[in-house]
Structure formats: C-alpha cells, structure tokens
Write a protein that holds these residues in place. Structure first.
Motif, short mmCIF file in Angstrom:
data_model
loop_
_atom_site.label_atom_id
_atom_site.label_comp_id
_atom_site.label_asym_id
_atom_site.label_seq_id
_atom_site.Cartn_x
_atom_site.Cartn_y
_atom_site.Cartn_z
N PRO A 117 -17.63 19.19 -5.12
CA PRO A 117 -18.24 18.88 -6.41
C PRO A 117 -18.40 20.17 -7.23
O PRO A 117 -18.86 21.19 -6.70
N VAL A 118 -18.02 20.12 -8.49
CA VAL A 118 -18.05 21.31 -9.35
C VAL A 118 -19.18 21.23 -10.38
O VAL A 118 -19.97 22.16 -10.52
N SER A 119 -19.25 20.12 -11.10
CA SER A 119 -20.29 19.98 -12.13
C SER A 119 -20.36 18.54 -12.61
O SER A 119 -19.31 17.89 -12.79
N GLN A 120 -21.57 18.04 -12.78
CA GLN A 120 -21.73 16.75 -13.45
C GLN A 120 -21.51 16.98 -14.93
O GLN A 120 -22.12 17.86 -15.53
N ALA A 121 -20.64 16.18 -15.51
CA ALA A 121 -20.29 16.37 -16.91
C ALA A 121 -21.27 15.67 -17.84
O ALA A 121 -21.85 16.28 -18.74
N VAL A 122 -21.43 14.37 -17.63
CA VAL A 122 -22.27 13.57 -18.52
C VAL A 122 -23.00 12.50 -17.72
O VAL A 122 -22.65 12.19 -16.59
N PRO A 181 -24.62 15.14 -22.36
CA PRO A 181 -23.99 16.23 -21.62
C PRO A 181 -24.94 16.78 -20.55
O PRO A 181 -26.14 16.87 -20.78
N VAL A 182 -24.39 17.14 -19.39
CA VAL A 182 -25.22 17.66 -18.29
C VAL A 182 -24.82 19.09 -17.96
O VAL A 182 -25.58 20.02 -18.18
N GLY A 183 -23.63 19.29 -17.40
CA GLY A 183 -23.17 20.64 -17.07
C GLY A 183 -23.96 21.27 -15.93
O GLY A 183 -24.36 22.43 -16.02
N SER A 184 -24.15 20.55 -14.85
CA SER A 184 -24.94 21.06 -13.72
C SER A 184 -24.15 22.07 -12.90
O SER A 184 -22.93 22.22 -13.06
N VAL A 208 -27.75 4.94 -14.08
CA VAL A 208 -26.91 5.56 -15.12
C VAL A 208 -25.52 5.81 -14.57
O VAL A 208 -25.34 6.17 -13.41
N GLU A 209 -24.56 5.58 -15.41
CA GLU A 209 -23.18 5.95 -15.10
C GLU A 209 -23.09 7.47 -15.23
O GLU A 209 -23.74 8.07 -16.09
N TRP A 210 -22.31 8.09 -14.38
CA TRP A 210 -22.12 9.53 -14.51
C TRP A 210 -20.64 9.85 -14.34
O TRP A 210 -19.88 9.11 -13.73
N ASN A 211 -20.23 10.96 -14.91
CA ASN A 211 -18.89 11.51 -14.75
C ASN A 211 -19.02 12.94 -14.27
O ASN A 211 -19.99 13.63 -14.63
N GLY A 212 -18.08 13.39 -13.46
CA GLY A 212 -18.15 14.76 -12.98
C GLY A 212 -16.81 15.29 -12.52
O GLY A 212 -15.83 14.55 -12.36
N PHE A 213 -16.78 16.59 -12.30
CA PHE A 213 -15.57 17.31 -11.91
C PHE A 213 -15.59 17.63 -10.42
O PHE A 213 -16.61 18.06 -9.88
N PHE A 214 -14.42 17.42 -9.78
CA PHE A 214 -14.26 17.72 -8.36
C PHE A 214 -12.95 18.49 -8.16
O PHE A 214 -11.98 18.26 -8.87
N LEU A 215 -12.95 19.36 -7.14
CA LEU A 215 -11.74 20.07 -6.75
C LEU A 215 -11.40 19.72 -5.30
O LEU A 215 -12.29 19.33 -4.53
N PRO A 216 -10.13 19.86 -4.92
CA PRO A 216 -9.78 19.60 -3.52
C PRO A 216 -10.45 20.59 -2.59
O PRO A 216 -10.66 21.75 -2.95
#
Length: 328
Positions: A122-127, A297-300, A254-262
């Motif tokens: 997990p990299v960052s929660q976007a929104v 926007p979150v940006g955790s 709440v629905e959330w979107n976020g960034f992940f890397l392998p």
C-alpha cells in the motif's frame, strides 16, 4: 581453523559487494524516479467512479513529475483481474494499481490469484467518498426511515442494487440489512451505470451509489437521495441525513481509492511514489476537480494506508461471515 574462517570471509566478500552494488543501483534508480511513463492500472471499466478519480489524479501526477501517467483499464471480477496483473508486474514502480474498496472485500469472498496482503505494498489512500442511498424520483420513500418502515412491514418485497457481487454497494446493503433488521433482496449489476438506470426507472427500489457517479443525477432531480452512508453529512447535500441520523447507529461506510505497488518494490521507490501522489493531491486544481465529484482527497502515508486497508479487510470479512454472503 583460522585459514578456514579467513577463506569463508573471503568467499563472502563478492556476495557482500554484489548486495552493496544492488543497493546502490536501487538508490540511484529511485533518485531518478520517475524517468519514464507510469502505467496506472484501474481494475474497473472506463467512466466509473474509480476511473474518473484516477484520471484527475493521474493528470496532476504527470504535471508534478514531468512524466506521463497512462491509465490502463483492466476490469472484471470486482477488480481482481487488474490487481492480479499488477501483482505479476515488474516491481520497478512503473506499473501501479489504483484500486478501490473491493480490494479489501475480495479476500473474504473470492479465491484470488494473488495474496492481497503479501503481493502488494500500500502506497497512499487517494480519496474517500460516501455512498448515497438513492431511489427513483417518483419513489414513495423520502428518507431512510420511510424505506426501513416499509421493508420491515414487507419482508422480501423490496430490492437494492449493487454494481456487482462483492462490491461496496452490496456490502453497504448487507450492513443495512444486518443493522436495521430488514429483509431486502440484492440485485447485482455489471457496473454502476446500468444500476443507476434501473433505479431511475423504478425497476429496483434503492441503491448505495458512489457519490462520484450519482451526485449529478441527485442534483439534477433524476435520483432521490434518502441518506448518505458516511458518518457526517456531505457538504454537497447538506439537507440529506446520514444513515446514522436515520436511526442506524455506527453506520459509517465510505468508498475509498488508493495506490498499490507490487511486492518487492524498493522502499525508496515506494517513498517517491507516495510523495508524488501527495503533491498531486495538494494541487488546488486537482482538489477542485475531485471535490466536484463529491470526492475528498486524502494522500495518506504508506504506513497509515496499510493500517487502514487491514482494518477494512477485518470489517468486511465479519459482515461476509455474519450475513453468509457468497458470490458465484
């Protein structure tokens, strides 16, 4: 004995040198990251809530980094197909997963071709974005209390839509069933767009619709908002009560979107991508565009996002077990 020890130490020197060289190469690679286009895999169809948000954020990331961030849609199986693709990708930071709440629901429902906890970083929660419980404009229900009263009086009569089995829309509906003590029937669709169309037409009674894809319809009078799923009211809909205010305590979905890397991506690249996401989300133009969709926007940090994802997995696993939810 001393000769043997000295020989062993000598034998290890090339390995140590190789490790040091690899570390130096990784640090050098991270220092220039990104120095080529990034592919942002959205495991849902184009035009949906996650896709719309990803495109806004990707534009901001590209302008901050001076590199293009290319969206690649790989939909299917509530995001599992696109997630599996990223899990197998080279862990160099150039193939990134932009996933949603289904990422934390799928492990409790499906046999996956990846391990959600071991194969991703997990990299960052976007929104974050609330869902809006919507009904047709001509619906007899004007608020959540109206719907619950009718549903309790008529078990099995009323229906709720979702944009697919295992989606957050289904989980919100199942949580409402459990907490309100109502028997309502799940009607899954292959995406949010057809679900909204049938709610508008009255073919299905209610739908916990993602605010990013439904807010414009509510504002335009094409859908009626009965409640919002978050713990607080939406600024865009100040007169619409929360589910909690409607009598269902501790309901905060709440629905959330976020960034992940392998898994295997270097910590340096993870930190670089986190910084890039946070800078993109701090841009006034990015925030304004997201806000118009009802997105916050979150940006955790990576550490905070990892904790959040883990808590979401535990929460939905409990709902799946309690309500005996299965997917075909």
């Amino acid at each position: 004995m001393k000769k043997t020890r000295h020989a062993a130490v000598a034998a290890l020197r090339p390995l140590a040198a190789a490790i040091a060289l690899a570390g130096a190469f990784g640090a050098a690679h991270a220092a220039g990251y990104p120095d080529q286009p990034i592919t942002l895999v959205v495991p849902y169809s184009a035009g949906g809530g996650a896709d719309n948000a990803a495109r806004i954020i990707a534009q901001g990331m590209g302008e901050v980094a001076g590199q293009s961030v290319v969206i690649e849609n790989k939909g299917g199986a509530s995001g599992a197909i696109g997630a599996a693709y990223v899990a197998r990708a080279k862990p160099d930071g150039y193939t990134v997963l932009y996933d949603a709440s289904a990422f934390s629901i799928n492990p409790a429902l499906r046999k996956l071709p990846y391990d959600a906890n071991k194969d991703f970083i997990p990299v960052s929660q976007a929104v974050s974005v609330p869902n809006i419980l919507v009904a047709a404009p001509g619906s007899p229900f004007n608020n959540l209390a109206d719907f619950i009263k009718a549903a309790r009086a008529n078990p099995g009569k009323y229906t709720y839509a979702s944009y697919g089995p295992g989606s957050l829309a289904q989980m919100a509906g199942e949580l409402l069933k459990k907490d309100a003590g109502v028997d309502i029937v799940h009607v899954p669709y292959k995406g949010g767009a057809p679900a909204i169309v049938d709610v508008m037409g009255g073919q299905v009674d209610v739908y916990f619709a993602n605010a990013a894809s439904s807010l414009n319809y509510v504002s335009g009078g094409k859908l009626k908002a009965l409640a919002v799923s978050s713990g607080k009211r939406m600024p865009e809909l100040p007169n619409v009560a929360t589910v909690g205010e409607g009598g269902i305590k501790n309901f905060d979905v709440v629905e959330w979107n976020g960034f992940f890397l392998p898994a295997g991506t270097s910590p340096e690249v993870v930190a670089k991508l986190q910084d890039l996401v946070q800078k993109a989300l701090a841009r006034p133009d990015t925030r304004e565009k997201l806000s118009k969709l009802g997105l916050t926007p979150v940006g955790s940090s990576a550490a905070d996002f990892a904790k959040f994802v883990s808590s979401e997995q535990q929460r939905w696993a409990e709902v799946v077990k309690t309500n005996s939810i299965t997917v075909n």
